[in-house]
Structure formats: structure tokens, C-alpha cells
Design a protein around this motif. Sequence first.
Motif, PDB file in Angstrom:
ATOM      1  N   ASP A 143      38.634  61.027  35.183  1.00  0.00           N
ATOM      2  CA  ASP A 143      39.284  60.902  33.842  1.00  0.00           C
ATOM      3  C   ASP A 143      39.675  59.675  33.591  1.00  0.00           C
ATOM      4  N   ALA A 144      39.550  58.737  34.343  1.00  0.00           N
ATOM      5  CA  ALA A 144      40.217  57.144  33.822  1.00  0.00           C
ATOM      6  C   ALA A 144      39.273  56.637  32.783  1.00  0.00           C
ATOM      7  N   ASP A 145      39.914  55.748  32.134  1.00  0.00           N
ATOM      8  CA  ASP A 145      39.458  55.070  30.860  1.00  0.00           C
ATOM      9  C   ASP A 145      38.507  53.967  31.532  1.00  0.00           C
ATOM     10  N   GLY A 146      38.782  53.125  32.578  1.00  0.00           N
ATOM     11  CA  GLY A 146      38.066  52.051  32.840  1.00  0.00           C
ATOM     12  C   GLY A 146      38.565  51.747  34.124  1.00  0.00           C
ATOM     13  N   ALA A 147      37.816  50.696  34.738  1.00  0.00           N
ATOM     14  CA  ALA A 147      37.929  50.268  36.304  1.00  0.00           C
ATOM     15  C   ALA A 147      37.428  48.829  36.406  1.00  0.00           C
ATOM     16  N   PHE A 148      37.796  48.136  37.492  1.00  0.00           N
ATOM     17  CA  PHE A 148      37.515  46.889  37.768  1.00  0.00           C
ATOM     18  C   PHE A 148      37.654  46.606  39.240  1.00  0.00           C
ATOM     19  N   PHE A 149      36.917  45.456  39.776  1.00  0.00           N
ATOM     20  CA  PHE A 149      37.178  44.948  41.071  1.00  0.00           C
ATOM     21  C   PHE A 149      37.648  43.507  40.791  1.00  0.00           C
ATOM     22  N   THR A 150      38.491  43.152  41.846  1.00  0.00           N
ATOM     23  CA  THR A 150      39.037  41.745  41.884  1.00  0.00           C
ATOM     24  C   THR A 150      39.077  40.917  43.056  1.00  0.00           C
ATOM     25  N   GLY A 151      38.357  39.934  43.041  1.00  0.00           N
ATOM     26  CA  GLY A 151      38.061  39.054  44.171  1.00  0.00           C
ATOM     27  C   GLY A 151      37.986  37.460  43.852  1.00  0.00           C
ATOM     28  N   THR A 152      38.280  36.759  44.665  1.00  0.00           N
ATOM     29  CA  THR A 152      37.758  35.259  44.494  1.00  0.00           C
ATOM     30  C   THR A 152      36.241  35.112  44.100  1.00  0.00           C
ATOM     31  N   ALA A 153      35.356  35.803  44.952  1.00  0.00           N
ATOM     32  CA  ALA A 153      34.060  35.435  44.790  1.00  0.00           C
ATOM     33  C   ALA A 153      33.541  36.468  43.594  1.00  0.00           C
ATOM     34  N   ALA A 154      33.989  37.565  43.321  1.00  0.00           N
ATOM     35  CA  ALA A 154      33.671  38.570  42.265  1.00  0.00           C
ATOM     36  C   ALA A 154      34.363  38.315  40.791  1.00  0.00           C
ATOM     37  N   GLU A 155      35.514  37.435  40.945  1.00  0.00           N
ATOM     38  CA  GLU A 155      36.692  37.482  39.877  1.00  0.00           C
ATOM     39  C   GLU A 155      37.032  38.496  39.343  1.00  0.00           C
ATOM     40  N   VAL A 156      36.779  38.841  38.125  1.00  0.00           N
ATOM     41  CA  VAL A 156      37.074  40.091  37.517  1.00  0.00           C
ATOM     42  C   VAL A 156      35.846  41.024  37.181  1.00  0.00           C
ATOM     43  N   ALA A 157      35.357  41.904  37.930  1.00  0.00           N
ATOM     44  CA  ALA A 157      34.110  42.615  37.823  1.00  0.00           C
ATOM     45  C   ALA A 157      34.274  43.920  37.142  1.00  0.00           C
ATOM     46  N   PHE A 165      40.074  42.290  28.696  1.00  0.00           N
ATOM     47  CA  PHE A 165      41.069  41.571  28.361  1.00  0.00           C
ATOM     48  C   PHE A 165      41.606  40.817  29.454  1.00  0.00           C
ATOM     49  N   LEU A 166      41.803  41.312  30.742  1.00  0.00           N
ATOM     50  CA  LEU A 166      42.233  40.454  31.873  1.00  0.00           C
ATOM     51  C   LEU A 166      41.013  39.529  32.322  1.00  0.00           C
ATOM     52  N   TYR A 167      39.890  39.954  32.185  1.00  0.00           N
ATOM     53  CA  TYR A 167      38.744  39.233  32.651  1.00  0.00           C
ATOM     54  C   TYR A 167      38.867  37.946  31.981  1.00  0.00           C
ATOM     55  N   ASP A 168      39.088  37.960  30.523  1.00  0.00           N
ATOM     56  CA  ASP A 168      39.163  36.786  29.694  1.00  0.00           C
ATOM     57  C   ASP A 168      40.441  35.819  30.115  1.00  0.00           C
ATOM     58  N   GLU A 169      41.544  36.438  30.312  1.00  0.00           N
ATOM     59  CA  GLU A 169      42.744  35.779  30.936  1.00  0.00           C
ATOM     60  C   GLU A 169      42.498  35.093  32.015  1.00  0.00           C
ATOM     61  N   TYR A 170      41.799  35.724  32.811  1.00  0.00           N
ATOM     62  CA  TYR A 170      41.629  34.958  34.387  1.00  0.00           C
ATOM     63  C   TYR A 170      40.850  33.878  34.287  1.00  0.00           C
ATOM     64  N   LYS A 171      39.839  34.051  33.333  1.00  0.00           N
ATOM     65  CA  LYS A 171      38.727  33.130  33.209  1.00  0.00           C
ATOM     66  C   LYS A 171      39.474  31.606  32.709  1.00  0.00           C
ATOM     67  N   LYS A 172      40.465  31.980  31.484  1.00  0.00           N
ATOM     68  CA  LYS A 172      41.298  30.730  31.048  1.00  0.00           C
ATOM     69  C   LYS A 172      42.038  30.340  32.027  1.00  0.00           C
ATOM     70  N   LEU A 173      42.437  31.047  32.971  1.00  0.00           N
ATOM     71  CA  LEU A 173      43.660  30.582  33.732  1.00  0.00           C
ATOM     72  C   LEU A 173      42.988  29.761  34.814  1.00  0.00           C
ATOM     73  N   VAL A 174      41.812  30.116  35.377  1.00  0.00           N
ATOM     74  CA  VAL A 174      41.260  29.482  36.551  1.00  0.00           C
ATOM     75  C   VAL A 174      40.718  27.880  36.056  1.00  0.00           C
ATOM     76  N   LEU A 175      40.514  27.878  34.543  1.00  0.00           N
ATOM     77  CA  LEU A 175      40.013  26.793  34.139  1.00  0.00           C
ATOM     78  C   LEU A 175      41.154  25.590  33.511  1.00  0.00           C
ATOM     79  N   GLU A 176      42.306  26.470  33.697  1.00  0.00           N
ATOM     80  CA  GLU A 176      43.461  25.448  32.861  1.00  0.00           C
ATOM     81  C   GLU A 176      43.468  24.196  33.772  1.00  0.00           C
TER      82      GLU A 176
END
Length: 287
Positions: A241-255, A276-287
Amino acid sequence: MYFNHQTIVFLNGNWVPASQAVTGLYSQTIHYGLGVFEGIRTYNTPSGTHIFKAREHYQRLHYSAKVMHLPLPYSVEELIDISYELLRLNGLTDAYIRPLVYGEPMMKLLPPAQTSFFMCAWEWPRYLGNDLLNIMISSFQRPNPKSTFIDAKATGHYVNSILATHEAACNGYDEALLLDINGNVAEGPGANFFYEKNGILYTPPKGSILMGITRATILELCQNNGIEVEENFFTPDVLKDADGAFFTGTAAEVAGIKAINGIPFKKQWPDTIGAFLYDEYKKLVLE
Ligand code: PMP
């Protein structure tokens, strides 16, 4: 892919061509899987090449080495310096760094008195690719946390990861999701797991997982953006019944994940907190 004739690596205090960095066949690490390592990403940022969360990764390497009784003769600061030098010598900016502490020739079932230290780097695309993932609940569990220090990044733990990934691939899935010994969701073979329900994120707590540095970064991003996260145990049936899901990891980033055992999530990926977090993570690592 990992190296060519120009690649330079760090081995026991020396810079050597990758093709000459060899080890013997009597190492405990090869026979018994007692070694510790890290996986670290570096990004080409406006202020130059930046190793993302370098300190956190090397602190975790020290923790892993300590609990596995493996001497690691370099401080966190020294390891960071070696990493930047490794990137410079190989002309790398967007790269993946792999430090490894491995055992000396020794066949006893005791920790080695001496270790070797190896560090290499290569360009590695996002580990789980860029497409949404079809994953399966693995028939393999994460190791019992009382059988090892499961929060250490030890080489032997990845036998479990390889079995789970292989099973998923053989069944036509992109990746596996492993449960813990109590039947609660734990993590992927090489990444932490989050799911979304009614605007709240849920992720398994410390216990049977590697405490991911990306996971910690995501928790910080959630805090900064007013996103509620619950760290709690949950069984896989709640994912139906979940709305969404993702993995997180250094190699995978937000998947992002599309479906589990063929059951798709309720929301389209672009509408999820994960996107949303995928985008935020991308921004953060490139700061
Ligand atoms: N769990 C496992 C089993 C892993 O191998 C990894 C990758 N290191 C992760 C989680 C994610 O950890 P991190 O975000 O620190 O890369």
C-alpha cells in the motif's frame, strides 16, 4: 574498466601502476573474507574536485577495522590526503574511490597482526542505473547481527549481497530487498531502503543494516525540508500500500523503485518524496 596501463594505485605507502599492485594467495581475506573497505564518490564541483563525506567514510573505515581487529595505520586526515593525491595522479574528478584493508598471509582463525592497505579509484556510473527499479523480496536474509558486526563494512558480508543480487537477476528483477532475521525489511544488497506512505518516509533503524552515509544525508535533507521520517521496523506487507520507495547508497545515490514483487507503487515516481530528494541530493553533492 577498473584500470588501464596508466592507472596508479596506492599500496602500502607506495604509488604503483595498477598492473603491478599484486598480492599473494595466502591472505586471510581471500580465504575467510576478513577485510574491510569503503566506497566513496567524488564530484566535479564549482570549487574543484570534492570527495563527498570523506571524513564520514574514513571514520566508518576506522570503525570497521577496529571491530574486525584489523590494524589500519593511517589517520582519517592521512586517508583523505591520499585520496586527493590518488585522484590527482589519475586525472579523475567524478570518480569512485575504493580503499581496502586486507590481511597478511595467515591461515589461523585469528585476526592478523599486520594488514595491507590498498586504494584505487575509477569512473563508475550510478550503480543501479538511471531507470526505475523492479525489485524482489529476497529469499536471503541479512546476516544475524549477533553473528558479526553487521554495521561494519566487511568484505565477507558481501557474500550475502552477491547471493541476493544474483537471485534477483536470475528471476528477472533489477535488484533485491533483504529482510532481517525477524522478517522485517532490512536493506538492499548494497543500499539502504526508504518507503513513502501518506507524506511520511519510513526506513529501518540500526540493527541489521549498514548505517549508510547516504541514508544519514537523506535524513538531514528531510530535516532541512520539513519531511517527516520514521526509523522503525516494518514487514514487507506494508509495501503493498506504499506510495513510493527508493534505495540510497554512495554508488547508487538515490535510486527510485517502480515495483516490489511485481506490485507497483501508488504514485508515479516524479510525484514522490524520493524524486524530490533525488534532486536535492544531486544539488548537495555538486555544491
Ligand atoms: N547497505 C549496504 C549493505 C551497502 O553495501 C551500502 C553501500 N556502502 C549501503 C547500505 C549504503 O551505504 P552508503 O550510503 O554509506 O554508501
